[in-house]
Design an enzyme around this catalytic site. Structure first.
Site, PDB file in Angstrom:
ATOM      1  NE  ARG A   1      -3.326  -2.345   2.958  1.00 39.38           N
ATOM      2  CZ  ARG A   1      -4.016  -2.564   4.072  1.00 39.38           C
ATOM      3  NH1 ARG A   1      -3.962  -1.670   5.058  1.00 39.38           N
ATOM      4  NH2 ARG A   1      -4.734  -3.666   4.218  1.00 39.38           N
TER       5      ARG A   1
ATOM      6  CG  ASP B   1       1.954   6.154   2.700  1.00 37.92           C
ATOM      7  OD1 ASP B   1       1.052   5.338   2.931  1.00 37.92           O
ATOM      8  OD2 ASP B   1       2.925   6.344   3.464  1.00 37.92           O
TER       9      ASP B   1
ATOM     10  NE  ARG C   1       6.804  10.031   2.996  1.00 34.75           N
ATOM     11  CZ  ARG C   1       5.521  10.408   3.168  1.00 34.75           C
ATOM     12  NH1 ARG C   1       4.545   9.535   3.001  1.00 34.75           N
ATOM     13  NH2 ARG C   1       5.250  11.639   3.519  1.00 34.75           N
TER      14      ARG C   1
END
Length: 262
Positions: A50, A52, A194
């Site tokens: 998934r 972002d 991140r």
């Protein structure tokens, strides 16, 4: 019913992420609409992960069930009706129990940082001011191999059962004015890459050493790690699967790697 893997790539700038959700257009939703239109029946897909909002993928994999007479024809028709920022590279027949998410053995991401203002590639890079100490960043990156619990780099209040991951690769390379971070693991947590990049940039600026990196991980506290860097410079580049899932043993799924353009 047969099961198929779809190999695709997308520019995530115009999407709210991979997973279908009520507050915006998702990549998954776009592909499901195209598949359902062409197969003339509601056809859900399951993605390998998934990503972002704003994150890109050069190689995403999803599976679906259906009866496809010619996968090449279906691929071509999907590419005609999908938006220009999504491309289908291949549709591959797999075993009936193959699962795009749970059968993936590894995933590899790359993140692009630059110190140069670039009017053309700026949507795909994160600009920082001044050079960074790449040796220090790599020393701190190696600390990741010592641990499995990466709660400190995970988005809060997620629904996962464990925050344990096995990291197989984590390294920075410098290309002229750019710094490219590559990380490979069996699985990733929400926002993990991140957050790791943001923390390692602190090391590159001289604000963090190996002991500090260990302390951050051992605290298991998202507030202890660095800020999450912007999504637009993150690419999902590779997903690997066991060979026994593919019914055509001689077939190697194709994808076009545009890494050289970054």
């Amino acid at each position: 019913m047969n099961r198929y893997f779809i190999y695709l790539a997308y520019n995530g700038a115009n999407y709210c992420g991979w997973q279908t959700q009520p507050n915006g257009l998702a990549v998954q939703e776009s592909i499901e609409k195209a598949l359902s239109t062409l197969l003339r029946t509601t056809t859900p897909i399951v993605g390998a992960g998934r990503t972002d909002a704003g994150v890109h993928s050069r190689r995403m994999v999803a599976h679906f069930d259906g009866n496809v007479e010619d996968t090449e024809v279906l691929k071509d028709k999907m590419n005609r009706i999908l938006a220009n920022d999504i491309v289908i590279y291949d549709i591959v027949l797999v075993t009936s129990d193959a699962h795009a998410r749970f059968d993936a053995t590894s995933r590899l991401y790359r993140y692009y940082v630059t110190t140069r203002k670039d009017p053309f590639m700026h949507p795909f890079k994160y600009k920082v001011h001044g050079n960074m100490d790449i040796d220090r960043m790599n020393r701190c990156a190696k600390v990741l191999f010592e641990y499995e619990d990466f709660t400190s780099f995970s988005k809060l209040h997620t629904d996962v059962k464990t925050n344990n991951c096995t990291i197989m690769q984590a390294e920075w390379i410098r290309q002229d004015d750019d710094y490219v971070f590559t990380i490979k693991a069996n699985r990733f947590l929400r926002n993990m890459v991140r957050a790791i990049v943001g923390t390692l940039i602190e090391a590159g600026r001289g604000k963090l050493d190996e002991q500090g990196m260990r302390r951050i991980i051992e605290l298991k506290d998202r507030g202890a790690a660095g800020l999450s860097v912007p999504a637009q410079a993150l690419f999902l580049d590779e997903i690997e699967y066991p060979s026994h899932l593919f019914l055509n043993k001689d077939h190697k799924p194709f994808y076009y790697n545009r890494q050289d353009l970054l």
